[in-house]
Design an enzyme around this catalytic site. Sequence first.
Site, PDB file in Angstrom:
ATOM      1  N   HIS A  39      87.098  51.983  29.694  1.00  0.00           N
ATOM      2  CA  HIS A  39      86.431  52.968  28.704  1.00  0.00           C
ATOM      3  C   HIS A  39      87.477  53.813  28.530  1.00  0.00           C
ATOM      4  CE1 HIS A  39      84.105  56.278  27.535  1.00  0.00           C
ATOM      5  NE2 HIS A  39      82.993  55.653  27.239  1.00  0.00           N
TER       6      HIS A  39
ATOM      7  N   ASP B 212      85.986  53.957  38.321  1.00  0.00           N
ATOM      8  CA  ASP B 212      84.809  54.586  37.508  1.00  0.00           C
ATOM      9  C   ASP B 212      83.660  53.704  37.539  1.00  0.00           C
ATOM     10  OD1 ASP B 212      83.218  54.960  35.308  1.00  0.00           O
ATOM     11  OD2 ASP B 212      84.761  54.783  33.905  1.00  0.00           O
TER      12      ASP B 212
ATOM     13  N   GLN C  64      78.870  52.613  34.989  1.00  0.00           N
ATOM     14  CA  GLN C  64      77.983  51.495  34.687  1.00  0.00           C
ATOM     15  C   GLN C  64      77.529  50.986  36.045  1.00  0.00           C
ATOM     16  OE1 GLN C  64      76.626  51.187  31.616  1.00  0.00           O
ATOM     17  NE2 GLN C  64      78.242  52.351  30.360  1.00  0.00           N
TER      18      GLN C  64
ATOM     19  N   LYS D 271      73.584  58.389  32.810  1.00  0.00           N
ATOM     20  CA  LYS D 271      73.123  56.941  32.601  1.00  0.00           C
ATOM     21  C   LYS D 271      72.399  56.487  33.842  1.00  0.00           C
ATOM     22  CE  LYS D 271      77.836  56.210  30.440  1.00  0.00           C
ATOM     23  NZ  LYS D 271      77.624  55.988  29.103  1.00  0.00           N
TER      24      LYS D 271
ATOM     25  N   CYS E  13      83.900  52.769  22.650  1.00  0.00           N
ATOM     26  CA  CYS E  13      85.085  53.618  23.429  1.00  0.00           C
ATOM     27  C   CYS E  13      85.870  52.803  24.554  1.00  0.00           C
ATOM     28  CB  CYS E  13      84.421  54.841  24.410  1.00  0.00           C
ATOM     29  SG  CYS E  13      83.545  56.176  23.624  1.00  0.00           S
TER      30      CYS E  13
END
Length: 412
Positions: free
Chosen positions: A125, A203, A206, A229, A369
């Site tokens: 991202h 990261d 998700q 999220k 993104c």
Amino acid sequence: MPPVAESALGVKSDFPIFSRRFDGRELIYLDSGATSQKPEVVIEAVASHLREHNANVHRGVYALAQEADAAYDGARKQVAAFVNAGPETTIFTKNVTEAINLVAYSWGRANVGPGDAVLITQMEHHANIVPWQVLCRERGAELRYLEVDERGEISLAQLDTELARGDVCLVAVTHVSNVLGTILPVAEIVARARAAGAVTLVDGAQAVPHMAVDVEAIGADFYAWTGHKALGPTGIGVLHGRREILESMEPFLTGGDMIASVDFQSATWNELPYKFEAGTPPIAEAVGLGAAVEYLSGLGMDRVRVHERALTGYMLERLSDVPGLRVTGPPQAEARGGLVSFTIEGMHPHDIAELADRGGVCIRAGHHCAQPLMRCLGVSATARASIGVYNEPSDIDALVDALLAGREVFEL
Ligand SMILES: Cc1ncc(COP(=O)(O)O)c(C=O)c1O
């Protein structure tokens, strides 16, 4: 994998937004990759904090202020425990983007220089690309990429080759791709990078909302994620860091709350985690995120994963009913988080999203993104359907019906 109906969590009614109607139709929300919906317990936790316990933190001696302190620090403990991290090394930020910038500025500016390389993947991202571009440009370092193959995966052999060059000082990778859905073998990547002397960042934006994540077992020096999220409010993100590194780092933002003492010309820094939390923090948001992770823990993250994997498998199967539809990323649900990006021959992804909306289904279209990845895929955009704990097989059926109806509109 259990049949999709058996693994259903049946929690839609915990989320008040699903009682809304759009032109008389139910809300069918398949955009949790962008942001999740919020259960009543989170909405109520934020509201009751503001209603009954609101005061600033870390500065008041009166009873109300101490309630606010307890709520904020209690939320940190809940959030840290949720991913098996320590509360003192769990820093609240605005979002995962700010968490990664914190590392790029505070660790990067002091540790990356000419001749060094930062290694990321082509599926990142922008939040895990642009801070490293800026850092490398400023410090005369090189930004290199692990390639994504046609299955949407990276090669550990290429990782080894890159690490063997001896100049990689940081490896920063996503845990789950927000476009391809690919789950990366992050513990293995971290172990190899660490053995080669590189610092690591993952990261987890998700990943954390969708599967059991054990930050200690993954072993990264930094693990970052974002609250909105994960059923929490917007305005709060999380950075878990290795204690020795966090202690060696200068602060990112400076001002109130992050100091131990201030004189006319100089200041000393507060202890962890406060050194990295300048100014009034997102207090009610932290309380909301604490309630969100308690809710997810109550469901059980292993059950959440089983449910989402089964639903993703069902989505892959049902999408194959749509002529001309091409899925990006790994073919099997086991290798994916809860999202599927796709294109349909003869239809622009924005038209796909608009036609899905006509059928009452919210999906996302665009570059997500991840413009460099779009270039690798040879497209300018994709449509993306992403799921959460509240989705059911009928949501996927509605998406497929809307896509089939959309093809007719396009006379395909
Ligand atoms: C993998 C990944 N990283 C980073 C981000 C950025 O999240 P935020 O906007 O909350 O900082 C996202 C959001 O889409 C994401 O999917």
